[in-house]
Design a protein around this motif. Sequence first.
Motif, PDB file in Angstrom:
ATOM      1  N   GLY A  51      23.296  33.982   9.689  1.00 59.65           N
ATOM      2  CA  GLY A  51      22.763  33.757   8.352  1.00 59.65           C
ATOM      3  C   GLY A  51      23.546  34.553   7.320  1.00 59.65           C
ATOM      4  N   PHE A  52      23.720  33.959   6.146  1.00 56.27           N
ATOM      5  CA  PHE A  52      24.570  34.547   5.119  1.00 56.27           C
ATOM      6  C   PHE A  52      23.929  34.357   3.738  1.00 56.27           C
ATOM      7  CE2 PHE A  52      26.826  32.332   8.527  1.00 56.27           C
ATOM      8  CZ  PHE A  52      27.404  33.403   9.186  1.00 56.27           C
ATOM      9  N   MET A  53      24.248  35.225   2.789  1.00 55.38           N
ATOM     10  CA  MET A  53      23.739  35.134   1.421  1.00 55.38           C
ATOM     11  C   MET A  53      24.336  36.260   0.599  1.00 55.38           C
ATOM     12  SD  MET A  53      19.949  36.684   1.984  1.00 55.38           S
ATOM     13  CE  MET A  53      19.907  37.102   3.713  1.00 55.38           C
ATOM     14  N   ALA A  73      13.282  31.752  15.178  1.00 55.70           N
ATOM     15  CA  ALA A  73      13.928  32.673  16.122  1.00 55.70           C
ATOM     16  C   ALA A  73      12.943  33.708  16.643  1.00 55.70           C
ATOM     17  CB  ALA A  73      15.099  33.379  15.439  1.00 55.70           C
ATOM     18  N   ALA A  74      13.178  34.125  17.868  1.00 54.51           N
ATOM     19  CA  ALA A  74      12.356  35.181  18.453  1.00 54.51           C
ATOM     20  C   ALA A  74      12.560  36.504  17.726  1.00 54.51           C
ATOM     21  CB  ALA A  74      12.678  35.339  19.941  1.00 54.51           C
ATOM     22  N   GLU A  75      13.793  36.716  17.240  1.00 50.07           N
ATOM     23  CA  GLU A  75      14.129  37.983  16.572  1.00 50.07           C
ATOM     24  C   GLU A  75      15.199  37.737  15.512  1.00 50.07           C
ATOM     25  OE1 GLU A  75      15.542  42.498  17.848  1.00 50.07           O
ATOM     26  OE2 GLU A  75      15.561  40.912  19.350  1.00 50.07           O
ATOM     27  N   VAL A  76      15.100  38.476  14.416  1.00 47.39           N
ATOM     28  CA  VAL A  76      16.119  38.445  13.369  1.00 47.39           C
ATOM     29  C   VAL A  76      16.750  39.830  13.331  1.00 47.39           C
ATOM     30  CG1 VAL A  76      16.545  38.184  10.889  1.00 47.39           C
ATOM     31  CG2 VAL A  76      14.903  36.686  12.043  1.00 47.39           C
ATOM     32  N   GLN A  77      18.069  39.885  13.523  1.00 48.16           N
ATOM     33  CA  GLN A  77      18.783  41.167  13.538  1.00 48.16           C
ATOM     34  C   GLN A  77      19.818  41.207  12.428  1.00 48.16           C
ATOM     35  OE1 GLN A  77      20.603  41.664  17.408  1.00 48.16           O
ATOM     36  NE2 GLN A  77      18.634  41.822  18.467  1.00 48.16           N
ATOM     37  N   LEU A  78      20.143  42.416  11.994  1.00 47.91           N
ATOM     38  CA  LEU A  78      21.212  42.638  11.025  1.00 47.91           C
ATOM     39  C   LEU A  78      22.447  43.068  11.810  1.00 47.91           C
ATOM     40  CD1 LEU A  78      19.160  44.659   8.384  1.00 47.91           C
ATOM     41  CD2 LEU A  78      19.547  42.183   8.497  1.00 47.91           C
ATOM     42  N   HIS A  79      23.590  42.433  11.528  1.00 44.54           N
ATOM     43  CA  HIS A  79      24.818  42.696  12.286  1.00 44.54           C
ATOM     44  C   HIS A  79      25.995  42.940  11.356  1.00 44.54           C
ATOM     45  CE1 HIS A  79      24.118  41.198  16.623  1.00 44.54           C
ATOM     46  NE2 HIS A  79      22.940  41.420  16.078  1.00 44.54           N
ATOM     47  N   THR A  80      27.035  43.537  11.927  1.00 42.83           N
ATOM     48  CA  THR A  80      28.329  43.632  11.264  1.00 42.83           C
ATOM     49  C   THR A  80      29.384  43.171  12.255  1.00 42.83           C
ATOM     50  OG1 THR A  80      29.814  45.028   9.976  1.00 42.83           O
ATOM     51  CG2 THR A  80      28.767  46.054  11.875  1.00 42.83           C
ATOM     52  N   MET A  81      30.477  42.645  11.721  1.00 38.73           N
ATOM     53  CA  MET A  81      31.593  42.217  12.546  1.00 38.73           C
ATOM     54  C   MET A  81      32.836  42.931  12.035  1.00 38.73           C
ATOM     55  SD  MET A  81      34.442  40.349  13.390  1.00 38.73           S
ATOM     56  CE  MET A  81      34.873  39.311  12.040  1.00 38.73           C
ATOM     57  N   ILE A  97      20.964  47.692   5.859  1.00 38.20           N
ATOM     58  CA  ILE A  97      22.224  47.572   5.128  1.00 38.20           C
ATOM     59  C   ILE A  97      21.948  47.865   3.659  1.00 38.20           C
ATOM     60  CG2 ILE A  97      24.157  46.067   4.542  1.00 38.20           C
ATOM     61  CD1 ILE A  97      23.348  44.320   6.982  1.00 38.20           C
ATOM     62  N   ALA A  98      22.735  48.767   3.077  1.00 41.48           N
ATOM     63  CA  ALA A  98      22.530  49.172   1.684  1.00 41.48           C
ATOM     64  C   ALA A  98      22.825  48.032   0.722  1.00 41.48           C
ATOM     65  CB  ALA A  98      23.414  50.371   1.343  1.00 41.48           C
ATOM     66  N   THR A 104      26.090  44.552  -5.490  1.00 45.79           N
ATOM     67  CA  THR A 104      25.880  43.351  -4.691  1.00 45.79           C
ATOM     68  C   THR A 104      26.249  43.594  -3.229  1.00 45.79           C
ATOM     69  OG1 THR A 104      26.317  41.954  -6.601  1.00 45.79           O
ATOM     70  CG2 THR A 104      26.590  40.935  -4.453  1.00 45.79           C
ATOM     71  N   LEU A 105      25.440  43.054  -2.351  1.00 44.77           N
ATOM     72  CA  LEU A 105      25.703  43.021  -0.916  1.00 44.77           C
ATOM     73  C   LEU A 105      25.982  41.569  -0.564  1.00 44.77           C
ATOM     74  CD1 LEU A 105      25.654  43.984   2.062  1.00 44.77           C
ATOM     75  CD2 LEU A 105      23.162  43.646   1.997  1.00 44.77           C
ATOM     76  N   GLU A 106      27.147  41.312   0.019  1.00 43.72           N
ATOM     77  CA  GLU A 106      27.481  39.958   0.425  1.00 43.72           C
ATOM     78  C   GLU A 106      27.425  39.871   1.941  1.00 43.72           C
ATOM     79  OE1 GLU A 106      30.801  36.501  -0.403  1.00 43.72           O
ATOM     80  OE2 GLU A 106      31.183  38.520  -1.127  1.00 43.72           O
ATOM     81  N   LEU A 107      26.500  39.062   2.437  1.00 49.52           N
ATOM     82  CA  LEU A 107      26.426  38.773   3.864  1.00 49.52           C
ATOM     83  C   LEU A 107      27.244  37.505   4.068  1.00 49.52           C
ATOM     84  CD1 LEU A 107      22.597  39.362   4.426  1.00 49.52           C
ATOM     85  CD2 LEU A 107      24.460  40.971   4.779  1.00 49.52           C
ATOM     86  N   LYS A 108      28.332  37.605   4.853  1.00 49.08           N
ATOM     87  CA  LYS A 108      29.257  36.481   4.989  1.00 49.08           C
ATOM     88  C   LYS A 108      29.907  36.518   6.367  1.00 49.08           C
ATOM     89  CE  LYS A 108      32.994  39.124   2.876  1.00 49.08           C
ATOM     90  NZ  LYS A 108      33.930  39.219   1.756  1.00 49.08           N
ATOM     91  N   PRO A 109      30.486  35.388   6.789  1.00 51.09           N
ATOM     92  CA  PRO A 109      31.187  35.374   8.079  1.00 51.09           C
ATOM     93  C   PRO A 109      32.286  36.445   8.106  1.00 51.09           C
ATOM     94  CG  PRO A 109      30.901  33.148   7.248  1.00 51.09           C
ATOM     95  CD  PRO A 109      30.483  34.082   6.142  1.00 51.09           C
TER      96      PRO A 109
END
Length: 163
Positions: A51-53, A73-81, A97-98, A104-109
């Motif tokens: 998920g991204f936003m 989903a059974a669980e929603v997790q915050l990840h980094t790559m 995540i701050a 702005t925080l950009e969640l992206k691939p």
Amino acid sequence: MNMSHAKRIVPALMLGAMASAALAHSYQTRTLAIAHPWSRETAPGQSVGGGFMTITNKTVVEDRLVSGTSPVAAEVQLHTMTMDGGVMRMRQVDGGIAVPAKGTLELKPGSYHIMFMGLKRPLRQGERFPVTLQFQRAGRVTVLFAVQPITSTGPMEGGHGIH
């Protein structure tokens, strides 16, 4: 302009404004602006999705995205790559995540993102599904994620693939 003509124009303008707001696919709270939540379609049997936003903090105090929940989903997790010596490494983020003050925080691939773990069903292109995000300061905010084609690399214009 006669009055009956004006009566037809005003509703048309209102519908245009509402359609623009729907296509914008963004959410506002007193302290945050959340734009273009999206995900990619998944294959049958696939147990995870991303998920991204973009989240903008309108205040002078840092906030944190700390968790989330979704009925898909059974669980929603915050990840980094990250890339480490040519190897992609994905890790769960502890402590949230701050979202920087006035920033702005950009969640992206390829960066910070949400992982939907234990999908209860495939995510299908063209649908939307709810996710309730939990912020340290702003509290709970529920948004709809638009499911885009598996090849998507960013939010799609014009309703994010929704027909």
